[in-house]
Scaffold this motif. Structure first.
Motif, PDB file in Angstrom:
ATOM      1  N   LEU A 235       9.190  -9.677  -4.232  1.00 47.86           N
ATOM      2  CA  LEU A 235       8.792  -9.607  -2.829  1.00 47.86           C
ATOM      3  C   LEU A 235      10.013  -9.374  -1.950  1.00 47.86           C
ATOM      4  O   LEU A 235       9.979  -8.584  -0.997  1.00 47.86           O
ATOM      5  CB  LEU A 235       8.080 -10.904  -2.423  1.00 47.86           C
ATOM      6  N   ARG A 236      11.099 -10.057  -2.281  1.00 52.12           N
ATOM      7  CA  ARG A 236      12.350  -9.885  -1.542  1.00 52.12           C
ATOM      8  C   ARG A 236      12.822  -8.429  -1.611  1.00 52.12           C
ATOM      9  O   ARG A 236      13.236  -7.838  -0.613  1.00 52.12           O
ATOM     10  CB  ARG A 236      13.409 -10.809  -2.137  1.00 52.12           C
ATOM     11  N   LYS A 237      12.736  -7.840  -2.800  1.00 57.33           N
ATOM     12  CA  LYS A 237      13.131  -6.445  -2.946  1.00 57.33           C
ATOM     13  C   LYS A 237      12.251  -5.538  -2.095  1.00 57.33           C
ATOM     14  O   LYS A 237      12.745  -4.597  -1.461  1.00 57.33           O
ATOM     15  CB  LYS A 237      13.036  -6.022  -4.407  1.00 57.33           C
ATOM     16  N   ALA A 238      10.950  -5.797  -2.084  1.00 58.48           N
ATOM     17  CA  ALA A 238      10.027  -4.954  -1.314  1.00 58.48           C
ATOM     18  C   ALA A 238      10.405  -4.945   0.158  1.00 58.48           C
ATOM     19  O   ALA A 238      10.394  -3.894   0.822  1.00 58.48           O
ATOM     20  CB  ALA A 238       8.590  -5.441  -1.496  1.00 58.48           C
ATOM     21  N   ILE A 239      10.762  -6.114   0.673  1.00 58.06           N
ATOM     22  CA  ILE A 239      11.149  -6.212   2.083  1.00 58.06           C
ATOM     23  C   ILE A 239      12.449  -5.450   2.329  1.00 58.06           C
ATOM     24  O   ILE A 239      12.559  -4.665   3.273  1.00 58.06           O
ATOM     25  CB  ILE A 239      11.282  -7.694   2.490  1.00 58.06           C
ATOM     26  N   ASP A 240      13.429  -5.681   1.486  1.00 51.89           N
ATOM     27  CA  ASP A 240      14.719  -4.991   1.633  1.00 51.89           C
ATOM     28  C   ASP A 240      14.555  -3.476   1.537  1.00 51.89           C
ATOM     29  O   ASP A 240      15.097  -2.721   2.350  1.00 51.89           O
ATOM     30  CB  ASP A 240      15.690  -5.452   0.549  1.00 51.89           C
ATOM     31  N   TYR A 241      13.841  -3.023   0.535  1.00 48.83           N
ATOM     32  CA  TYR A 241      13.700  -1.589   0.298  1.00 48.83           C
ATOM     33  C   TYR A 241      12.910  -0.910   1.413  1.00 48.83           C
ATOM     34  O   TYR A 241      13.231   0.202   1.828  1.00 48.83           O
ATOM     35  CB  TYR A 241      13.023  -1.334  -1.048  1.00 48.83           C
ATOM     36  N   PHE A 242      11.873  -1.570   1.912  1.00 40.66           N
ATOM     37  CA  PHE A 242      11.098  -0.982   3.006  1.00 40.66           C
ATOM     38  C   PHE A 242      11.990  -0.755   4.219  1.00 40.66           C
ATOM     39  O   PHE A 242      11.971   0.320   4.833  1.00 40.66           O
ATOM     40  CB  PHE A 242       9.912  -1.881   3.386  1.00 40.66           C
ATOM     41  N   CYS A 243      12.762  -1.784   4.571  1.00 46.15           N
ATOM     42  CA  CYS A 243      13.629  -1.674   5.752  1.00 46.15           C
ATOM     43  C   CYS A 243      14.683  -0.589   5.558  1.00 46.15           C
ATOM     44  O   CYS A 243      15.017   0.134   6.507  1.00 46.15           O
ATOM     45  CB  CYS A 243      14.290  -3.021   6.035  1.00 46.15           C
ATOM     46  N   SER A 272       5.925   4.066  -0.787  1.00 46.00           N
ATOM     47  CA  SER A 272       6.358   5.410  -1.176  1.00 46.00           C
ATOM     48  C   SER A 272       6.208   6.430  -0.050  1.00 46.00           C
ATOM     49  O   SER A 272       6.951   7.410   0.013  1.00 46.00           O
ATOM     50  CB  SER A 272       5.581   5.880  -2.409  1.00 46.00           C
ATOM     51  N   TRP A 273       5.275   6.185   0.867  1.00 47.95           N
ATOM     52  CA  TRP A 273       5.056   7.127   1.973  1.00 47.95           C
ATOM     53  C   TRP A 273       6.283   7.250   2.879  1.00 47.95           C
ATOM     54  O   TRP A 273       6.453   8.261   3.576  1.00 47.95           O
ATOM     55  CB  TRP A 273       3.841   6.706   2.799  1.00 47.95           C
ATOM     56  N   LEU A 274       7.144   6.245   2.850  1.00 43.95           N
ATOM     57  CA  LEU A 274       8.316   6.274   3.729  1.00 43.95           C
ATOM     58  C   LEU A 274       9.292   7.388   3.374  1.00 43.95           C
ATOM     59  O   LEU A 274      10.118   7.775   4.197  1.00 43.95           O
ATOM     60  CB  LEU A 274       9.051   4.928   3.679  1.00 43.95           C
ATOM     61  N   LYS A 275       9.195   7.910   2.145  1.00 39.29           N
ATOM     62  CA  LYS A 275      10.122   8.979   1.746  1.00 39.29           C
ATOM     63  C   LYS A 275       9.936  10.233   2.583  1.00 39.29           C
ATOM     64  O   LYS A 275      10.828  11.080   2.661  1.00 39.29           O
ATOM     65  CB  LYS A 275       9.950   9.307   0.262  1.00 39.29           C
ATOM     66  N   ASP A 276       8.784  10.364   3.233  1.00 37.93           N
ATOM     67  CA  ASP A 276       8.501  11.534   4.067  1.00 37.93           C
ATOM     68  C   ASP A 276       8.431  11.181   5.548  1.00 37.93           C
ATOM     69  O   ASP A 276       8.015  12.000   6.370  1.00 37.93           O
ATOM     70  CB  ASP A 276       7.168  12.172   3.639  1.00 37.93           C
ATOM     71  N   ASP A 277       8.819   9.966   5.890  1.00 37.54           N
ATOM     72  CA  ASP A 277       8.702   9.500   7.278  1.00 37.54           C
ATOM     73  C   ASP A 277      10.068   9.537   7.957  1.00 37.54           C
ATOM     74  O   ASP A 277      11.034   8.968   7.458  1.00 37.54           O
ATOM     75  CB  ASP A 277       8.155   8.069   7.302  1.00 37.54           C
ATOM     76  N   ASN A 278      10.128  10.214   9.092  1.00 35.81           N
ATOM     77  CA  ASN A 278      11.394  10.309   9.833  1.00 35.81           C
ATOM     78  C   ASN A 278      11.294   9.711  11.239  1.00 35.81           C
ATOM     79  O   ASN A 278      12.135   9.982  12.090  1.00 35.81           O
ATOM     80  CB  ASN A 278      11.837  11.772   9.923  1.00 35.81           C
ATOM     81  N   TYR A 282      10.022   2.499  15.423  1.00 34.65           N
ATOM     82  CA  TYR A 282      10.031   1.130  14.916  1.00 34.65           C
ATOM     83  C   TYR A 282      10.663   1.136  13.531  1.00 34.65           C
ATOM     84  O   TYR A 282      10.006   1.398  12.536  1.00 34.65           O
ATOM     85  CB  TYR A 282       8.596   0.605  14.860  1.00 34.65           C
ATOM     86  N   ASP A 283      11.959   0.870  13.492  1.00 34.37           N
ATOM     87  CA  ASP A 283      12.682   0.744  12.234  1.00 34.37           C
ATOM     88  C   ASP A 283      12.978  -0.741  12.029  1.00 34.37           C
ATOM     89  O   ASP A 283      14.010  -1.249  12.483  1.00 34.37           O
ATOM     90  CB  ASP A 283      13.989   1.546  12.251  1.00 34.37           C
ATOM     91  N   PRO A 284      12.076  -1.467  11.379  1.00 31.53           N
ATOM     92  CA  PRO A 284      12.239  -2.921  11.283  1.00 31.53           C
ATOM     93  C   PRO A 284      13.357  -3.318  10.345  1.00 31.53           C
ATOM     94  O   PRO A 284      13.633  -2.629   9.355  1.00 31.53           O
ATOM     95  CB  PRO A 284      10.877  -3.376  10.723  1.00 31.53           C
ATOM     96  N   ASP A 285      14.028  -4.429  10.657  1.00 31.84           N
ATOM     97  CA  ASP A 285      14.926  -5.031   9.685  1.00 31.84           C
ATOM     98  C   ASP A 285      14.147  -6.146   8.987  1.00 31.84           C
ATOM     99  O   ASP A 285      12.976  -6.384   9.290  1.00 31.84           O
ATOM    100  CB  ASP A 285      16.213  -5.541  10.335  1.00 31.84           C
ATOM    101  N   PHE A 286      14.791  -6.843   8.048  1.00 30.56           N
ATOM    102  CA  PHE A 286      14.024  -7.819   7.271  1.00 30.56           C
ATOM    103  C   PHE A 286      13.510  -8.956   8.146  1.00 30.56           C
ATOM    104  O   PHE A 286      12.463  -9.545   7.874  1.00 30.56           O
ATOM    105  CB  PHE A 286      14.837  -8.344   6.082  1.00 30.56           C
TER     106      PHE A 286
END
Length: 606
Positions: A235-243, A272-278, A282-286
């Protein structure tokens, strides 16, 4: 009884025992899976300090509370390193040869070279480079000395063969001093489990020589990462990687190669959708991600409560129970999944942009955005309002809370209070009460007008005014074909309606006066150049005459009606055509009133 030692104890540990406790799992290092931010030179300096017996600062360890298991037995809480992760990670990579995770999420080992013959004028330790393999006086990697199978006799024999002038006694002494690092003492402050987050934070600040302040999100992330039972580390990785992906979509290709385990998890597909999102609205941090995930699932606003709940805190009984910890991890997992959901995230961002906030520079408060997304998720899953109306209500709340600075001071307390009221009254009842309390006629006619008396270009009131112009699709001043939205999105600049140099030439030299936001507007570059230092009564008259058919180069308005309408949407009083420097204060007062009324019209249109 000494109150100090009710809160913590101070113990000296050898480097070896600390590393052993970490390897056995007795002490958890939450940050070990997060990017290592120290430079190689900092790792070198730490090793040099240990070698010379210099103090390296205290570690701070917080023992989790004893938790009551489902079978009725008790389990002693794990010890979590909450300060000192970078130092310990540096030791682990330098002397144990363990790889660290760089800021680019690439595994790398920082290797430290050692010159056993160095005198006081030479460097004894350096970050390894190819030259350390060529120069035989250097030991390119000190980690070999700390390996269990290290044979000092064979090593010294080979070293003397490579450096015939070296005395065996000298090299042996240097190696003994180097290996002695593992016996160096490091002070550790052990915080007792009963401390609340506020006390832990206060102790941390008072001890930490750099004055760094841990926040609630740091503690929550440490708690999540230290969990081995309920999937906390993933879960920690998911949060870090998303941000990270939200800011750098190209990182996805690195992630695919560097963390195969994560790519096989349920989280990978969700982000995975974030790979195409620019997008950059709203660029959230953890901290943002944790806060929103927690608030909409737990209807609480204080992240300190999340730390307690993940520990199994029973607030009524004041005990710690395994089933509460398990339920809390499940709820947080669901909250993170909702946060990462492509539809949720993109629809929320679309709501903010559709309200006129099309660029990051128009956004003043991350906390206000966090609560708006929290509200979106609450309404999305509660069914209280028709789904087609969710974005509209989120927009209204975002504008209301921006205008009133609702989450600027003591935001957690205010968020907690608002969530409880929404839970008690429902959102629609809560919104009605908030509007009555915060957006009365006095606010629109007096309060907001006063708030617009500012020279801050980043004022939330001016930003809401610009958002109103964008939402209402207003043309920029004196332009018949360029919208305010075009200039804001193209990173255009605001300009002075009463030109700055004109005001200064006429005695208005106070920067806070000529830079009033009521004197600001977005102007097309060609119009701004044409205006130059002209008085308003000159260039507005030229623009009006030009709109009526005369030759001219001020603006692109093509009719008297278009001229009048353009002044109106830009909140310019119609009598500006007669104004000079002597009318400046009157102009500001009138325009503030017009701007406030435009914002009111905008809010009511949402």
């Amino acid at each position: 009884m000494n109150p100090t030692y009710d809160k913590y104890t101070v113990t000296q540990y050898s480097v070896n025992s600390i590393l052993g406790s970490i390897e056995s799992g007795e002490i958890a290092i939450p940050e070990i899976q997060r990017p290592f931010v120290w430079k190689g030179s900092q790792v070198r300096d730490l090793i040099d300090s240990l070698y010379n017996g210099y103090p390296t600062g205290y570690l701070i360890i917080w023992q989790n509370p004893t938790i009551r298991l489902k079978d009725g037995s008790n389990a002693t809480g794990k010890k979590v390193l909450i300060d000192g992760q970078q130092r310990i990670t540096a030791i682990m990579t330098a002397i144990a040869g363990q790889p660290i995770l760089t800021e680019d999420y690439v595994q790398k080992t920082i290797r430290i070279a050692f010159n056993p013959l160095a005198d006081n004028d030479e460097s004894r330790f350096e970050v390894q480079t190819p030259i350390h393999f060529k120069d035989k006086k250097w030991i390119p990697d000190i980690s070999v000395v700390f390996k269990p199978d290290f044979d000092s006799f064979s090593f010294i024999t080979q070293y003397i063969q490579d450096n015939p002038e070296v005395n065996a006694t000298d090299i042996n002494k240097a190696l003994t001093n180097l290996s002695g690092i593992k016996n160096c003492q490091i002070g550790a402050i052990m915080l007792v489990p009963e401390l609340d987050i506020g006390e832990v934070t206060e102790i941390f600040v008072r001890i930490n020589s750099q004055g760094k302040r841990l926040n609630q999100a740091d503690f929550a992330m440490s708690k999540i990462a230290a969990d081995e039972k309920y999937g906390g580390n993933m879960l920690r990785k998911a949060i870090d990687y998303f941000c990270h992906l939200a800011v750098d979509p190209a990182f996805y290709s690195v992630l695919k190669e560097s963390d195969k385990e994560f790519m096989e998890s349920e989280y990978a597909q969700k982000l995975s959708w974030l790979k195409d999102d620019n997008g950059d609205i709203y660029d959230p941090d953890f901290s943002d991600m944790l806060r929103v995930s927690f608030m909409h699932k737990f209807t609480r606003g204080k992240l300190g409560d999340l730390v307690s709940l993940l520990s199994g805190r029973n607030f009524l009984e004041r005990t710690y129970e395994e089933n509460i910890a398990q339920e809390s991890f499940i709820k947080l997992h669901d909250g993170v999944m909702n946060f990462m959901n492509e539809y949720n995230f993109q629809q929320f961002v679309l709501a903010i942009k559709a309200a006129g906030f099309i660029a990051p520079k128009l956004l003043n408060s991350k906390m206000t955005l966090d609560f708006a997304y929290t509200l979106f998720l609450i309404l999305q899953y509660s069914g209280e309002v028709d789904k087609i109306q969710i974005k509209r209500y989120v927009q209204k709340w975002f504008v209301l809370s921006t205008l009133t600075g609702r989450y600027v001071n003591s935001p957690e307390s205010k968020m907690d209070q608002d969530l409880r009221r929404i839970g008690e009254r429902g959102f629609l009842g809560f919104l009605q009460e908030a509007e009555a309390a915060s957006l009365s006629e006095d606010y629109w006619n007096v309060g907001l007008v006063q708030n617009l008396e500012t020279s801050s270009i980043s004022s939330p009131y001016f930003n809401v005014f610009l958002a109103a112009q964008i939402f209402l699709k207003d043309r920029s001043l004196l332009s018949g074909n360029v919208d305010v939205e075009d200039l804001v999105s193209a990173m255009g600049d605001v300009h002075h309606i009463f030109p700055k140099q004109y005001l200064k030439d006429n005695g208005v030299t106070d920067k806070a006066r000529y830079n009033q936001v009521a004197n600001y507007t977005y102007l097309d570059t060609s119009i701004n150049i044409a205006v130059g230092k002209k008085a308003p009564n000159e260039y507005f008259r030229m623009a009006k005459e030009q709109s009526e058919g005369s030759e001219g180069s001020i603006g692109t308005l093509k009719s008297a009606e278009e001229y009048t309408s353009n002044l109106e949407v830009n909140c310019i009083p119609i009598n500006v055509i007669d104004m000079d420097a002597g009318d400046y204060e009157q102009f500001l007062a009138t325009r503030r009133q017009l701007m406030a009324q435009k914002i009111k019209k905008y809010y009511n249109s949402l």
